[in-house]
Write an enzyme that holds these catalytic residues in place. Structure first.
Site, mmCIF file in Angstrom:
data_model
loop_
_atom_site.group_PDB
_atom_site.id
_atom_site.type_symbol
_atom_site.label_atom_id
_atom_site.label_comp_id
_atom_site.label_asym_id
_atom_site.label_seq_id
_atom_site.Cartn_x
_atom_site.Cartn_y
_atom_site.Cartn_z
ATOM 1 N N ASN A 152 -28.592 12.591 -45.187
ATOM 2 C CA ASN A 152 -29.281 11.503 -44.488
ATOM 3 C C ASN A 152 -30.248 10.726 -45.375
ATOM 4 O O ASN A 152 -30.617 9.609 -45.050
ATOM 5 C CB ASN A 152 -30.034 12.050 -43.267
ATOM 6 C CG ASN A 152 -30.876 13.256 -43.580
ATOM 7 O OD1 ASN A 152 -30.415 14.195 -44.214
ATOM 8 N ND2 ASN A 152 -32.112 13.255 -43.149
ATOM 9 N N GLN A 180 -24.613 12.329 -40.022
ATOM 10 C CA GLN A 180 -24.608 11.058 -40.770
ATOM 11 C C GLN A 180 -23.203 10.633 -41.187
ATOM 12 O O GLN A 180 -23.014 9.510 -41.650
ATOM 13 C CB GLN A 180 -25.500 11.159 -42.013
ATOM 14 C CG GLN A 180 -26.975 11.340 -41.701
ATOM 15 C CD GLN A 180 -27.637 10.094 -41.119
ATOM 16 O OE1 GLN A 180 -27.132 8.981 -41.225
ATOM 17 N NE2 GLN A 180 -28.792 10.277 -40.482
ATOM 18 N N SER A 200 -24.351 13.355 -33.423
ATOM 19 C CA SER A 200 -25.438 12.869 -32.561
ATOM 20 C C SER A 200 -25.128 11.441 -32.127
ATOM 21 O O SER A 200 -24.677 10.627 -32.941
ATOM 22 C CB SER A 200 -26.741 12.916 -33.359
ATOM 23 O OG SER A 200 -27.777 12.306 -32.642
ATOM 24 N N HIS A 202 -27.120 8.883 -31.152
ATOM 25 C CA HIS A 202 -27.957 7.705 -31.458
ATOM 26 C C HIS A 202 -27.767 7.183 -32.875
ATOM 27 O O HIS A 202 -28.331 6.156 -33.230
ATOM 28 C CB HIS A 202 -29.432 7.978 -31.154
ATOM 29 C CG HIS A 202 -30.151 8.888 -32.090
ATOM 30 N ND1 HIS A 202 -31.099 8.432 -32.976
ATOM 31 C CD2 HIS A 202 -30.089 10.221 -32.261
ATOM 32 C CE1 HIS A 202 -31.594 9.458 -33.646
ATOM 33 N NE2 HIS A 202 -30.999 10.553 -33.229
ATOM 34 N N CYS A 326 -37.960 11.839 -39.576
ATOM 35 C CA CYS A 326 -38.734 12.913 -38.963
ATOM 36 C C CYS A 326 -39.814 13.428 -39.907
ATOM 37 O O CYS A 326 -40.767 14.055 -39.487
ATOM 38 C CB CYS A 326 -37.822 14.046 -38.522
ATOM 39 S SG CYS A 326 -36.444 14.251 -39.594
#
Ligand SMILES: Cc1ncc(COP(=O)(O)O)c(C=O)c1O
Length: 387
Positions: A152, A180, A200, A202, A326
């Site tokens: 990522n 990713q 994921s 989003h 994050c």
């Protein structure tokens, strides 16, 4: 947000309009609980089942191999804890790498507290795991290997098929964090020697708070949440029906658009790198020049502090990131563990910015980004020199 240029798609991507349309009925009139027997419940169940098949098809998996979770983090945690605890009979050793997302790294660290032995395999300067190092880390009692597909922060891609073959030959379960990779690289679980794979919503134009763990049929997966037989007993909790319906729509679209989308991201990334190289001295590219996940550019600007640079760019209408979302923005943010694992110095890691492209970005935005960068980097360097 007119005139903004958003270059942080690896952190999250905007919701597609068709995804929002797919979600809306379940935020309104179709409010049933999918576990209920009545018509309202059955309508919700139908939506979850349909989304399951759409995500499964996009990943080349079977519907009953898809476990819906609250996101990529939970999918990673379910894979790491669930597979390691489920295969204690094989052994209590888990292997991963130094550049994993914290969702995997910290789950692996927590397993160590439970008495598992753990090994983190290093990567080379290009952010690639060396196969011989990975092979050497496998012991007779290794139960699980967890390696991300695309990183990522720098976009390096791991030799997933080769690692999977090594694991298969030794009867070791193999988990891939493909958060990713999804939407940027072709994923076909049927033809890959992979037992568990996380994605994921989003990151592909779906909603936040929805993820999937693909778990190969027959695999012993110990749940990490208890209290219901949802998801074939693998993940308890009432399903997030709207988000799941949105994930189904986003996954289908991501799989359909993949070749053009990847080419678009690649062209944008190349244009940005070329522009930066012409405009500014003292820059170093940490993402692969070619062969990386399309659309991720990580660059160090000598003599610049990344957080300050990102704030200057933000004032000029450009959103970029000093590393992973994050880890950024925290009070005492430490330099990226990924860049340090690549052998980059602390100072250079603190001078590194990630730009990540998405479908709304256009090539004609690049000159404005390069001009803003040139101005911001020169100002940052001048004020550092004056101190
Ligand atoms: C490689 C990788 N794994 C896992 C995650 C966590 O996903 P989520 O944000 O859905 O919890 C991310 C998110 O940034 C990621 O990039």
């Amino acid at each position: 947000m007119a005139d903004r240029i958003y270059l942080d798609h690896a952190a999250t991507t905007p919701l597609r309009s068709e995804v929002r349309a797919a979600m809306e009925p379940f935020l309104g009139e179709r409010y049933g609980n999918p576990s209920s027997l009545h018509a309202e419940g059955r309508a919700a169940r139908e939506a979850v089942d349909e989304a399951r098949l759409r995500v499964a098809r996009a990943l080349g998996a079977a519907g009953d191999e898809v476990v819906f979770t609250s996101g990529g983090t939970e999918a990673d945690a379910l894979a790491v804890f669930g597979a390691a605890r489920g295969s204690r009979a094989k052994g209590r050793h888990v292997v991963s790498t130094t550049i994993e997302h914290h969702a995997v790294l910290e789950s692996v660290a927590a397993l160590r507290d439970e008495g598992f032995q753990t090994s983190l395999v290093p990567v080379d300067r290009a952010g690639r795991v060396r196969l011989d190092a990975l092979e050497a880390a496998l012991h007779p009692d290794t139960a699980l290997v967890s390696v991300m597909w695309a990183n990522n922060e720098v976009g390096s891609i791991q030799p997933i098929a080769e690692i999977g073959e090594l694991c298969r030959a030794r009867g070791v379960l193999f988990h891939v964090d493909a958060v990713q990779a999804f939407g940027k690289l072709a994923i076909d679980c049927r033809s890959l020697p992979v037992d568990l794979l996380s994605v994921s919503a989003h990151k592909i134009g779906g909603p936040k708070g929805a993820g999937v763990l693909v778990a190969r049929r027959g695999l012993q997966l110990r749940p990490i949440l208890f209290g219901g037989a949802h998801e074939l007993g693998r993940r308890a909790g009432t399903e997030n029906v709207a988000a799941i319906a949105g994930f189904g729509a986003a996954a289908e679209r991501a799989a359909r658009d993949l070749p053009e989308h990847a080419a678009h991201l690649d062209a944008l990334a190349r244009a940005l790198v070329a522009g930066i190289r012409v405009a500014l001295p003292g820059v170093r590219l940490h993402s692969p020049d070619s062969g990386g996940a399309p659309g991720i550019v990580n660059v160090a600007f000598d003599g610049v502090e990344a957080e300050g640079l990102v704030l200057r760019l933000d004032r000029l209408g450009i959103a970029a990131s000093p590393g992973a979302a994050c880890a950024a923005g925290t009070a005492q943010s430490s330099p990226s563990h990924v860049l340090l694992a690549l052998g980059i110095s602390q100072a250079e890691a603190r001078a590194s910015v990630r730009f990540s492209f998405g479908r709304e970005n256009r090539l004609d935005e690049i000159p404005r980004v390069v001009a803003a960068l040139k101005d911001s980097v020169e100002r940052s360097r001048a004020s550092a020199a004056a101190r």
